[in-house]
Design a protein around this motif. Structure first.
Motif, PDB file in Angstrom:
ATOM      1  N   GLU A   1       0.950   8.106   1.299  1.00 48.81           N
ATOM      2  CA  GLU A   1       0.528   9.391   0.743  1.00 48.81           C
ATOM      3  C   GLU A   1       0.523  10.411   1.870  1.00 48.81           C
TER       4      GLU A   1
ATOM      5  N   GLU B   1       5.587   4.522  -3.638  1.00 50.94           N
ATOM      6  CA  GLU B   1       4.931   3.353  -4.224  1.00 50.94           C
ATOM      7  C   GLU B   1       5.874   2.160  -4.238  1.00 50.94           C
TER       8      GLU B   1
ATOM      9  N   THR C   1      11.394   0.728  -5.130  1.00 47.18           N
ATOM     10  CA  THR C   1      10.482   1.698  -4.512  1.00 47.18           C
ATOM     11  C   THR C   1      10.611   3.036  -5.229  1.00 47.18           C
TER      12      THR C   1
ATOM     13  N   ARG D   1       0.834  -1.203   0.000  1.00 46.89           N
ATOM     14  CA  ARG D   1       0.000   0.000   0.000  1.00 46.89           C
ATOM     15  C   ARG D   1       0.872   1.258   0.000  1.00 46.89           C
ATOM     16  N   PRO D   2       0.601   2.216  -0.893  1.00 44.98           N
ATOM     17  CA  PRO D   2       1.431   3.422  -0.990  1.00 44.98           C
ATOM     18  C   PRO D   2       1.357   4.276   0.277  1.00 44.98           C
TER      19      PRO D   2
ATOM     20  N   ARG E   1       4.398  10.839  -2.318  1.00 45.36           N
ATOM     21  CA  ARG E   1       3.758   9.560  -2.603  1.00 45.36           C
ATOM     22  C   ARG E   1       4.867   8.534  -2.811  1.00 45.36           C
TER      23      ARG E   1
END
Length: 362
Positions: free
Chosen positions: A47, A58, A128, A44-45, A56
């Motif tokens: 934010e 990722e 990442t 799950r990112p 953000r």
């Protein structure tokens, strides 16, 4: 037709320096949620948005998000670059080292298992991706990068293993070369085993520094700033446990509870952790009907800084840490301003209305 030169071909190779020297960390990485705090795989990112700062992070399912333990490799890289620069040597984003050099610097073992873990960490750092507005000269512009552009295992002329090479991103490299964006950290940081402990130390070191008057953060703001997937109540419980244990090298932690119910983490430099349990005092005027919340902490199991009252808000130099203006990226700030505060059974304020100035209203 000549081929376009690769990034590796355009960079000079920097060989890691031998010996022991102080570990350095980049302040941007210390202040914002760039890494997973869990040892389990996170997809799950992250934010995060606060003022003009947006982040953000990722991850890919094959490797998961880079963790705060993986960030030790970036601390090693920053320390190497700063040490070489201060010695008048040329530095580069293309760095060569042996696994032994990296692992011993960050306090790890040097077994085959540790070497494989190092390679897994490099894979997570490379896969990442980060998109952020930090240090962008034009408002609205974003910089996207990975913590490591690429890495590879080296071999000598006879095909024997000869260490590894890695390329750090320009966003990170420029921060390391800027003296104002680098801080020395305590070598005992590498002994911290908990992800939340490590994250909190870096945040405290960045914001608190060596200021004798200390610093404060509101619990809910810390929760958002950590990027943690834990529910707020669990996060607050873990924070109180850290305050009880006092694990952060060079800093004393305390819990302050205002009569209005806000929970704040206070911290200040100290020579060694404080183990004694001391009930802290209350305000000079205690509103009628005030219960245990007039104390800086519950009666048992939490350590106070020893002061006779809660600190005054350090609003001039610490506006961000005293407010809950931080929000998840994409969240409507107008909605955040309209929500009433929610108080849990333990008296902790789970959300605070935000005033026109961006400061949290008690």
């Amino acid at each position: 037709m000549s081929k376009t030169p690769t990034e590796r071909g355009q960079l000079d190779l920097f060989h890691a320096l031998p010996g022991e020297f102080a570990p350095r960390d980049a302040q941007d990485l210390m202040a914002y949620p760039f890494f997973s705090l869990a040892k389990s795989r996170r997809i799950r990112p992250i934010e995060f948005a606060s003022g003009n700062v947006e982040i953000r992070v990722e991850a890919v399912s094959d490797h998961g998000m880079a963790t705060i333990w993986d960030a030790d490799i970036l601390i090693w890289a920053a320390s190497q670059i700063v040490e070489a620069r201060d010695a008048g040597l040329s530095t580069s984003r293309l760095m060569a080292a042996t696994p032994y050099q990296i692992l011993t610097f960050i306090g790890r073992g040097t077994s085959v298992r540790d070497y494989h873990r190092l390679k897994a960490a490099l894979d997570r750092l490379q896969s990442t991706t980060i998109c952020t507005s930090i240090r962008q000269p034009v408002e609205g512009r974003r910089h996207r990068f990975s913590w490591i552009n690429e890495w590879q295992e080296r071999s000598d002329a006879l095909g024997r293993p000869d260490g590894i090479e890695l390329i750090v991103p320009d966003w990170f490299y420029q921060a390391v070369l800027d003296d104002t964006l680098i801080l020395t950290i305590d070598p005992d940081y590498f002994d911290l085993t908990g992800g939340l402990d490590r994250w909190l130390y870096r945040l405290v070191r960045k914001h608190g520094g060596r200021q004798r008057a200390g610093w404060r953060f509101e619990f809910h703001h810390l929760h958002l700033k950590s990027g943690s997937l834990s529910p707020f109540k669990r996060f607050a419980f873990d924070l109180r446990e850290i305050i009880r244990r006092q694990p952060l090298p060079g800093y004393r932690l305390a819990l302050e509870i205002e009569p209005q119910g806000r929970h704040l983490l206070a911290f200040e430099p100290c020579g060694q952790p404080v183990n004694g349990l001391v009930l802290s005092g209350t305000y000079g005027i205690v509103p009628s009907g005030t219960g245990p919340s007039c104390y800086r902490e519950p009666e048992r199991a939490l350590t106070s800084s020893g002061s006779d009252r809660n600190r005054a808000l350090n609003l001039e130099s610490n506006k961000e840490s005293n407010s809950c203006s931080t929000r998840h990226a994409g969240e409507n700030p107008n909605l955040a301003r309209s929500r009433p505060p929610k108080t849990g059974r333990d008296g902790s304020t789970q959300d605070l209305p935000i005033g026109p100035t961006g400061e949290a209203k008690p």
